[in-house]
Design an enzyme around this catalytic site. Structure first.
Site, PDB file in Angstrom:
ATOM      1  N   GLU A 173     -37.582  -0.239   1.975  1.00  0.00           N
ATOM      2  CA  GLU A 173     -38.023   1.147   2.155  1.00  0.00           C
ATOM      3  C   GLU A 173     -39.113   1.498   1.164  1.00  0.00           C
ATOM      4  OE1 GLU A 173     -34.148   3.458   4.053  1.00  0.00           O
ATOM      5  OE2 GLU A 173     -34.631   3.767   1.937  1.00  0.00           O
ATOM      6  N   ASP A 191     -27.202   1.731   4.165  1.00  0.00           N
ATOM      7  CA  ASP A 191     -27.629   1.861   2.768  1.00  0.00           C
ATOM      8  C   ASP A 191     -26.651   2.721   1.970  1.00  0.00           C
ATOM      9  OD1 ASP A 191     -29.839   0.368   3.516  1.00  0.00           O
ATOM     10  OD2 ASP A 191     -31.112   2.128   3.805  1.00  0.00           O
TER      11      ASP A 191
END
Length: 275
Positions: free
Chosen positions: A172, A56
């Site tokens: 997420e 990420d």
């Protein structure tokens, strides 16, 4: 696709699956344009992001660097800069991955702030930690690490009149898998709406090493379980989360876990409660 899947995907602005390579490339260009516009709108020229070694921050970091390079070319202004900062707690167990990420991103400025002293100093002053079990104390301090990391990033950004980038994405966000006012705090979130395999696809398209693209995701906040996989904490896999968000059928167990976790973590995606 259930009504809850439709509702949740809409709330998180989930990006549909990439139809082909052209769609992926268009999304990359859209994300870079977004980053550049955020700088223009804020009338600042510097971006700051903490690099963990995961896919990420690797992806967001490379997008940030490409964006400021384009701004420099478009404006002739060398003031546009990206600062990539390492934020280890003492010695990070996967330091080699963090170093490899930095090498791939090739940021204008590289910095390192070891947060151990700040976290330990805070821990020593908070008496409420002393009566906790080892596991609970480790969890609480893990969240403190995330918040101290964000304090460090904002300190660097403030010193350079810049903005802080966040790495949150839909896979997420749906699980509330971020520390409130820690890694959940930022000025812009260029990965927002993407599911995990889309983040990996963008990283791969940008040329990231395959071992970093497919690295097992971990928040790596707990000392008792260094490198604990995200999926173990979730109780479901990212493949299942991605499928859920893209309206595909998942097992009843996975569906129940995702919906329950989304509902229970709603406060993390909202502004502070107010009367």
């Amino acid at each position: 696709m259930s009504n809850r899947q439709i509702e949740i995907a809409a709330a998180l602005n989930v990006v549909p699956p990439f139809a082909d390579t052209a769609a992926l490339v268009a999304e990359v260009e859209r994300r870079k344009a977004f980053i550049k516009q955020c700088l223009r709108n804020a009338h600042v020229k510097v971006l700051v992001l903490g690099i963990s070694g995961g896919v990420d921050s690797l992806t967001a970091g490379r997008l940030a660097q490409l964006s400021v390079e384009e701004l420099r070319a478009e404006t002739g202004d060398d003031g546009y800069q990206f600062i990539a900062v390492r934020l280890p707690y003492n010695i990070q167990h996967d330091e080699h991955d963090a170093a490899a990420s930095m090498q791939f991103i090739r940021a204008d400025v590289e910095d390192t702030v070891n947060i151990a002293g700040a976290v330990l100093g805070l821990s020593e002053q908070v008496a409420h930690l002393h009566g906790l079990t080892d596991a609970r104390r480790d969890f609480v301090i893990g969240n403190a690490k995330a918040r101290i990391r964000m304090v460090a990033q904002y300190t660097i950004a403030n010193a350079n009149n810049g903005l802080v980038i966040g790495t949150d994405h839909a896979a997420e966000a749906v699980m509330g898998f971020f520390t409130k006012f820690g890694d959940g705090a930022c000025d812009l979130a260029p990965l927002s709406g993407l599911v995990k395999h889309q983040v990996r696809a963008i990283a791969r398209h940008l040329g990231a090493p395959e071992n970093l693209v497919e690295k097992v995701p971990t928040a790596d906040l707990e000392e008792l379980r260094p490198g604990k996989p995200d999926e173990e904490a979730h109780g479901v896999t990212y493949a299942q989360i991605d499928a859920f968000l893209h309206g595909e059928k998942v097992s009843e167990e996975a569906y129940a876990i995702i919906v329950r976790t989304y509902d229970n973590s709603q406060h993390k995606r909202e502004l502070p409660f107010a009367p």
